[in-house]
Design a protein around this motif. Structure first.
Motif, mmCIF file in Angstrom:
data_model
loop_
_atom_site.group_PDB
_atom_site.id
_atom_site.type_symbol
_atom_site.label_atom_id
_atom_site.label_comp_id
_atom_site.label_asym_id
_atom_site.label_seq_id
_atom_site.Cartn_x
_atom_site.Cartn_y
_atom_site.Cartn_z
ATOM 1 N N ILE A 210 82.277 -24.683 15.081
ATOM 2 C CA ILE A 210 81.639 -25.969 15.403
ATOM 3 C C ILE A 210 80.989 -26.564 14.153
ATOM 4 O O ILE A 210 81.081 -27.765 13.914
ATOM 5 N N PHE A 211 80.389 -25.703 13.342
ATOM 6 C CA PHE A 211 79.846 -26.188 12.064
ATOM 7 C C PHE A 211 80.931 -26.871 11.241
ATOM 8 O O PHE A 211 80.747 -27.960 10.714
ATOM 9 N N LEU A 266 79.867 -34.361 20.665
ATOM 10 C CA LEU A 266 78.768 -34.198 21.606
ATOM 11 C C LEU A 266 79.233 -33.400 22.825
ATOM 12 O O LEU A 266 78.520 -32.513 23.307
ATOM 13 N N TYR A 269 79.621 -29.881 21.900
ATOM 14 C CA TYR A 269 78.296 -29.293 21.732
ATOM 15 C C TYR A 269 77.684 -28.965 23.084
ATOM 16 O O TYR A 269 77.078 -27.895 23.267
ATOM 17 N N GLU A 273 76.567 -25.397 23.825
ATOM 18 C CA GLU A 273 75.228 -25.634 23.277
ATOM 19 C C GLU A 273 74.390 -24.361 23.159
ATOM 20 O O GLU A 273 73.820 -24.062 22.120
ATOM 21 N N LYS A 274 74.338 -23.580 24.250
ATOM 22 C CA LYS A 274 73.452 -22.408 24.256
ATOM 23 C C LYS A 274 73.805 -21.470 23.121
ATOM 24 O O LYS A 274 72.962 -20.986 22.389
ATOM 25 N N VAL A 276 75.527 -22.101 20.347
ATOM 26 C CA VAL A 276 75.326 -22.658 19.012
ATOM 27 C C VAL A 276 73.858 -22.603 18.641
ATOM 28 O O VAL A 276 73.483 -22.094 17.584
ATOM 29 N N VAL A 277 73.006 -23.111 19.543
ATOM 30 C CA VAL A 277 71.586 -23.161 19.221
ATOM 31 C C VAL A 277 71.049 -21.764 18.970
ATOM 32 O O VAL A 277 70.365 -21.511 17.980
ATOM 33 N N ASN A 278 71.402 -20.832 19.869
ATOM 34 C CA ASN A 278 70.843 -19.498 19.695
ATOM 35 C C ASN A 278 71.379 -18.790 18.466
ATOM 36 O O ASN A 278 70.657 -18.056 17.802
ATOM 37 N N ILE A 280 72.306 -20.246 15.698
ATOM 38 C CA ILE A 280 71.625 -20.810 14.532
ATOM 39 C C ILE A 280 70.245 -20.199 14.437
ATOM 40 O O ILE A 280 69.793 -19.793 13.373
ATOM 41 N N LEU A 281 69.589 -20.115 15.596
ATOM 42 C CA LEU A 281 68.230 -19.583 15.594
ATOM 43 C C LEU A 281 68.207 -18.141 15.122
ATOM 44 O O LEU A 281 67.312 -17.724 14.404
#
Lengths: 286, 311
Positions: A210-211, A266, A269, A273-274, A276-278, A280-281
């Motif tokens: 996705i990046f 979008l 994403y 989403e879950k 990707v965000v996690n 990255i975190l």
């Protein structure tokens, strides 16, 4: 009266000290969605409607004319194809190369490991807009201006450093036992990578993909500098040209075009989403 | 017969040894083979760009590829006496400073409140990252629409509350401010997530024991959270200033450097010199200067925030 007032202020103070975080969150909400909501709303309006006062957030009637005009725009499908084609080819290429390199850095101790790691990681901080001039002359010398080759080459090269870094970090923390078992059974390294490592690290690979999709889908400086013919334009490039040619008079259509370029990523994403965000975190920002 | 079998045996042994040696060599080569394509791409494209740019900045390469005399540092001397370049350097510094200050303030407060908010935190976390997915061009167009003189929402709001409309993009300082806002909108999300990941990695027991000791909220922030997330602060500052120093995607469609040259940052100047005037050497020299600024700022941040990039 006085008692009521002090009680009121007291209430505000206790609310502030316990629930203060709602204020930045509210700012975050408004700040993030205001430009988007305003653009989406205008993209459904008629050309003259955006000039009306008093302004309304909701259009008088939702009409999709602007979107239809975007789809009928000369060469639109060609630009869409270029964007999709470049995003997919560069993502597949860069993720594949990064899996190999990331695995080597995570699992093997070898000579020059550190130097090679630095060579791959340092360019991660080189911003793409700043290197267009020497890349342009280099590609021109190869006679490769205005070709997919030039774009795929440069897009992939800029995506590899970050992808390698994230994947290496992820490979390091997956347990070795499975790979060792496979190695004892006589599996070759590439078989191990294909059958063991890739299935386990799918979440990280999705994040990295996705990046990379985001990078090439939104890329602008390279495509602006390295291509000249209309057929090579991508959606962001055409959006940029649209702004010039329309003199910004036809706002609803320009904004509908903007939304069309935003929407695919979008949606992707929202689906992932879950993860990707996690991801990255937890690791991507090390 | 016996001797024959012995030689046969030793021959096979030799063969085995050779094979073993070969396979050992192969095994040793595996990591290099795995790394090779990545190194090739990175050196071939990015390494080439930097070295070629450095070299080109020492020559006088214009439109023609043939005649390019060596001029040493003349390009740099020219740049630092050129008012237009010095203007872009000045604009860049203001732009970066504004973006970093506003970006850090926003991303830190977003990160802290995202950490605090447990209930709907996931929704806001997901929302916070949305601008990261949007291209610079799209960001610029949306902000241009938001701040445009006649149809912009901001002006409509100003008119509704009885204030005079401002033609934001026609006024040098307002235009620069709009550029900073659009840029912060565009680059802030990543910084927010970096900071949030830093706060999340702090041991929550530290907060609890500090609270039991009666430490004040601000105190906890200053004495516990900020020192512990210092490396993440460094990384997000590097991100914010790098992205801003090289910002091109947002400013070109938003103002195209105007009005006049009031928002022409260095990256824009470089683009105009190289592709407008076809002075590739001058453009490369600007690239070297931009990269120099990047390196200097990151060294400063790394020193201040004590980031250990090695591992």
């Amino acid at each position: 009266m006085n008692v009521v007032m002090t009680g009121f202020f007291h209430n505000i103070r206790t609310w502030l000290s316990n629930r203060w975080y709602w204020i930045p969150l509210f700012v975050l909400l408004v700040w993030t969605i205001l430009p988007l909501v305003w653009a989406v709303s205008a993209s459904f309006k008629e050309a003259t409607e955006v000039y009306q006062t008093p302004v309304s957030l909701l259009p008088e009637s939702f009409n999709f004319d602007n979107y239809l005009r975007v789809f009928e725009y000369p060469n639109f499908w060609r630009y869409l194809f270029n964007s999709v084609f470049l995003a997919i080819t560069t993502t597949v290429l860069s993720v594949f190369i990064s899996i190999l390199a990331g695995y080597a850095f995570a699992r093997y101790a070898f000579k020059f490991r550190h130097i090679l790691l630095v060579i791959i990681l340092v360019p991660r901080i080189i911003p793409r807009a700043s290197i267009i001039v020497p890349l342009f002359t280099g590609i021109a010398a190869l006679g490769m201006l205005d070709s997919y080759f030039a774009l795929i080459l440069t897009y992939a090269a800029t995506a590899i450093p970050l992808a390698t870094w994230i994947l290496a970090g992820f490979f390091k923390v997956i347990p070795k036992a499975l790979e060792e078992a496979a190695a004892i059974d006589g599996a070759k390294p590439w078989q191990i990578i294909w059958h063991v490592v890739i299935p386990i690290s799918l979440p990280a690979i999705i994040t990295v993909s996705i990046f990379s999709l985001r990078e090439s889908w939104n890329e602008f400086p390279f495509v602006l500098a390295f291509t000249s013919s209309q057929e090579m334009r991508t959606l962001p490039y055409q959006l940029f040209m649209l702004k010039d040619s329309m003199g910004m008079q036809d706002w609803p259509m320009v904004l509908a075009f903007t939304i069309v370029t935003i929407l695919p990523l979008l949606i992707l994403y929202i689906i992932f989403e879950k993860r990707v965000v996690n991801n990255i975190l937890s690791g991507a920002v090390k | 017969m016996a001797a024959g079998s012995e030689t046969k045996y030793s021959l096979q042994n030799e063969k085995n040894k050779k094979e073993q040696k070969k396979s050992k060599f192969r095994k040793k080569m595996i990591p290099y083979i795995l790394v090779f394509p990545a190194v090739l791409f990175v050196i071939g494209v990015l390494g080439y760009a930097i070295i070629a740019g450095l070299l080109m900045s020492l020559f006088d390469i214009r439109l023609s590829f043939g005649d390019a005399p060596f001029v040493g540092l003349e390009n740099y001397i020219y740049l630092f006496t050129d008012e237009i370049f010095l203007n872009s350097l000045f604009i860049s510094l203001i732009f970066v400073f504004g973006s970093v200050v506003l970006g850090l303030a926003l991303s830190l407060s977003f990160a802290l409140s995202l950490y605090k908010c447990k209930r709907t935190g996931n929704f806001y976390k997901a929302l916070a990252l949305v601008p990261y997915l949007i291209s610079g061009i799209a960001t610029a167009i949306m902000f241009r629409f938001l701040f445009s003189g006649d149809v912009g929402l901001i002006n409509l709001i100003l008119k509704t509350v009885g204030l005079d409309a401002v033609n934001f993009l026609a006024d040098p300082w307002w235009a620069l401010l709009v550029c900073v806002l659009a840029n912060v909108w565009f680059v802030c999300p990543f910084a927010t997530l970096v900071l949030l990941s830093g706060i999340q990695s702090v041991d929550p027991e530290l907060f609890d024991s500090a609270k039991i000791d009666g430490a004040h909220r601000i105190h906890i922030l200053r004495k516990i959270i900020l020192p512990l997330i210092a490396p993440m602060m460094g990384i997000s500052l590097i991100w914010l200033s790098f992205a801003s120093f090289n910002m091109f995607d947002v400013i070109l469609p938003l103002t195209n450097g105007g009005p006049g040259r009031s928002t022409e940052v260095m990256a824009l100047y470089m683009y105009n010199v190289a592709f407008g005037e076809l002075q590739y050497s001058l453009g490369s020299a600007v690239m070297v200067i931009i990269l120099f600024f990047n390196v200097v700022t990151s060294v400063i941040y790394l020193k201040i925030f004590n980031v250990n990039y090695a591992d």
